[in-house]
Design a protein around this motif. Structure first.
Motif, PDB file in Angstrom:
ATOM      1  N   ILE A  26      -7.798  18.548 -37.286  1.00 22.84           N
ATOM      2  CA  ILE A  26      -7.934  17.861 -35.999  1.00 22.84           C
ATOM      3  C   ILE A  26      -9.433  17.713 -35.787  1.00 22.84           C
ATOM      4  O   ILE A  26     -10.141  18.667 -35.464  1.00 22.84           O
ATOM      5  CB  ILE A  26      -7.275  18.651 -34.863  1.00 22.84           C
ATOM      6  N   GLY A  70      -9.741  13.092 -33.451  1.00 21.79           N
ATOM      7  CA  GLY A  70      -9.749  13.598 -32.085  1.00 21.79           C
ATOM      8  C   GLY A  70     -10.468  12.712 -31.095  1.00 21.79           C
ATOM      9  O   GLY A  70     -10.123  12.674 -29.914  1.00 21.79           O
ATOM     10  N   LEU A 435      -3.207  18.286 -27.815  1.00 18.86           N
ATOM     11  CA  LEU A 435      -4.358  17.380 -27.832  1.00 18.86           C
ATOM     12  C   LEU A 435      -4.109  16.297 -26.784  1.00 18.86           C
ATOM     13  O   LEU A 435      -3.211  15.465 -26.926  1.00 18.86           O
ATOM     14  CB  LEU A 435      -4.534  16.752 -29.218  1.00 18.86           C
TER      15      LEU A 435
END
Length: 686
Positions: A26, A70, A435
């Motif tokens: 990530i 991300g 997220l």
């Protein structure tokens, strides 16, 4: 030459095998540090299998099989809900997990957990009380977690002391202190990590079970709200985790004395619905705020909780919903299905409730500032969505975003002793992560934004279900639109084949929720689609749903519902009190009396003293004293040894001004129970 080529091929093989050092990356994210409540910038999290393997700067290189870009979004640990009920909240039949084995129905219920919790970022749930027949099923879920479902940890049933009344299926009675210790040892031997001590436990039973739990290494979670055991006493017995912030009030005020005073202060009546109960819990904090002595008692208790490391679950969205303060309605009881609280307050009372809610939230903030650890425990049907609303409510009450996210994550994991591998974003922790598309630190409402949920190191993908979604379509769009939607969904390749178990559960929820027309429509869809399959509904469901319609004045729906159930589910034994009500509704008191006398000894109906007594009070509270007297007199016939039936009959006679008959019945009640406080008080007045 061959050797040289072999070396090249070998080197290429080694290089290819080493190409991917990590399973998932990530990249380029902000990390929420749940210990410090700070945000770490420009990081990349690297995951192997289900574990965080490394955390590096965004500019550092890495090799991963899959990378999520991300784009500077916020990554948090997965949320934990420390108070859910996974059986009754989904329409499941309390005593019969066997009924869900057809068409993989148990997996269907587990998929509902994913829909209601994991889909909103809640990766871990604690079941805080379930019927014991379900323990083996849910304990298997606990021992065998999957990436497609939230982690679940169970505590078995809610422990109560022996009482001479019918208990809910998830309440487990202990007969005495030693029997309580035996129950703790039994749960420990079955592999349970938690137990719940409920408010109806007597002090001796509570103390013995808390003591045995320490010996067995079981973590006690305690709900105390009826003056049998206070929070302070629970702490002295070694208990640290307490349920619902509103349960502070009976630990500093005796309800027998102060509940009538609180009601008088706000000119409200005793609660007749679960939502009114929740609202009155809010009113109590306004009552406390109005008296410095009571407030000082509260501060003393909060100081003790902080000093002893005690924690509180929230149930914040439920009380906020009852007070009209939440954007998303939930209740302690999902049934009947509704989107607004069942309360009836005038404008003055609502304004007072608004002020009491402000006091309630003020004291939550004070508790936090003093060092009492708060954790989220939604205790409602749509827990995942309610969880997000709770975070918004915490922030509105003055909690920083960092503090709010800490309550949602680390606080809960620490309280449940699960923080060794969850609750933080650190190397070695399980990769249960959220997220966010939009950053909650910009505005707390962003907790509602789209999010990528990673469970056990894998990206969670929600499963569609025609059976589950049909319920929502029926309620939101109506019957005709739902039929058109169903026809289209069946030919939509994005939906898996419709599950019998999911459709049956939708039918069950709608019937139990009092949605008569929608329930009948869903039942017809089920019978048309699966004519060879059977569907049963129990008398408890029919009775509970019917009484909700009675309270709401929905007599037309009630008649349709009752007659449909009698015709289509003849095997369901109807409660006798409900059938008496239906006879009185159609033919008057005499018809009800004749029906009662004809069937009082017939196994076709369920005879329950409390149910008939409740019907009498339903009449009495709605101003129908003659009907109330008739029903209470019916109850005397099969239960002549019950002091309570005479006490109720005396109250009904008093309501119509017949003091002589009231005296006679109160005296009879006191002969059977000389310690009846209501009887003693009534005779003194008379």
């Amino acid at each position: 030459m061959k050797t040289f080529i072999s070396i090249i091929l070998f080197c290429f093989f080694i290089s290819s095998c080493g190409q991917y050092k990590y399973d998932l990356a990530i990249k380029d994210i902000q990390i929420f540090d749940s210990e410090t409540t700070k945000v770490l910038e420009n990081k990349t999290v690297l995951i192997n299998a289900d574990t965080i393997a490394a955390i590096i700067d965004s500019k550092s290189s890495f090799r991963a099989k899959k990378t999520i870009e991300g784009n500077n979004r916020l990554l948090t640990p997965g949320f934990i809900d420390t108070h859910v009920h996974t059986v009754g909240n989904y329409g499941a039949q309390a005593t019969s997990p066997e009924n869900y084995k057809e068409d993989n129905g148990l997996e269907m219920l587990r998929d509902l957990q994913a829909e209601h919790y994991l889909n909103h970022g809640v990766t871990t749930i604690i079941d805080m009380g379930q019927p014991e027949p379900w323990i083996d099923v849910t304990l298997d879920w606990q021992k065998n977690p999957t990436p497609n479902h939230p982690n679940i940890f169970i505590c078995g049933g809610s422990m109560v002391s022996d009482e001479d009344r019918r208990q809910p299926e998830h309440h487990i009675e202990v007969m005495n202190p030693e029997n309580g210790r035996e129950k703790v040892r039994e749960y420990a031997s079955r592999g349970l990590k938690y137990m719940k001590l409920y408010s109806k436990l007597k002090k001796a039973d509570y103390e013995a079970m808390a003591d045995e739990a320490k010996k067995q290494g079981i973590i006690i979670n305690s709900h105390v709200d009826n003056n049998r055991v206070t929070i302070s006493e629970g702490i002295d017995y070694g208990v640290k985790n307490f349920e619902h912030f509103f349960t502070l009030t009976p630990s500093i005020l005796n309800y027998d004395e102060h509940w009538p005073k609180m009601n008088a202060m706000y000119d409200i009546k005793m609660n007749s619905s679960i939502d009114e109960f929740a609202a009155q819990m809010v009113y109590f904090f306004g009552y406390i705020e109005s008296n410095k002595e009571y407030e000082n008692r509260l501060m003393t208790l909060l100081d003790k909780m902080a000093a002893e490391g005690a924690t509180f679950s929230s149930a914040l969205n439920v009380v906020a919903s009852a007070a009209g303060q939440s954007d998303f309605f939930t209740s302690f009881e999902y049934f009947p299905i509704r989107d607004a609280p069942m309360v009836n307050y005038n404008s003055k009372q609502q304004k007072q409730l608004d002020l009491a809610y402000e006091a309630f939230m003020k004291y939550i903030k004070i508790a936090h500032d003093k060092g009492v650890k708060l954790r989220v425990g939604t205790d409602c049907r749509f827990g995942g969505r309610a969880f997000l609303s709770e975070l918004i409510l915490f922030n509105k009450a003055g909690f920083s975003v960092g503090e709010t996210l800490q309550i949602a994550t680390l606080n809960g994991y620490e309280a449940m002793d699960l923080d060794s591998n969850r609750g933080r974003i650190e190397v070695g922790q399980t990769a249960d992560l959220i997220l966010f598309d939009k950053n909650p630190f910009s505005t707390i409402d962003n907790v509602l934004s789209e999010k990528i949920i990673i469970k056990d190191g894998l990206v969670f993908k929600p499963t569609k279900s025609i059976g589950h979604e049909l319920r929502t379509i029926l309620l939101d769009d109506g019957i005709e639109q739902s039929k058109a939607w169903l026809s289209k969904a069946k030919s939509d390749n994005t939906y898996p084949k419709i599950k019998v178990s999911a459709l049956k559960n939708t039918v069950r929820e709608l019937f139990a929720g009092g949605k008569t027309k929608e329930a009948i429509a869903a039942y017809e869809i089920f019978k048309n689609g699966f004519p060879e399959k059977s569907y049963e509904i129990d008398g408890v469901t029919i009775t509970n749903s019917s009484y909700e319609m009675i309270r709401n004045g929905d007599t037309d729906d009630l008649k349709t519902y009752y007659n449909f159930c009698k015709s289509n589910f003849p095997e369901a034994n109807i409660y006798l009190g409900l059938s008496v009500y239906m006879e009185i509704l159609e033919g008057g008191i005499a018809a009800g009396q004749n029906h009662f006398n004809s069937y009082v000894k017939d196994d076709k109906y369920i005879l329950d003293e409390n149910e008939i007594n409740g019907l009498g009070y339903l009449y009495l509270q709605s101003g129908k004293a003659e009907e109330a007297i008739a029903v209470f007199e019916m109850n005397v016939t099969p239960f002549p040894g019950s002091w309570n039936v005479y006490d109720s009959l005396g109250e009904a006679y008093l309501a119509v001004g017949d003091k002589e008959r009231a005296k006679l019945n109160y005296k009879k009640s006191l002969e059977l129970n000389p310690e009846s406080s209501s009887g003693i008080a009534a005779l003194k007045k008379l």
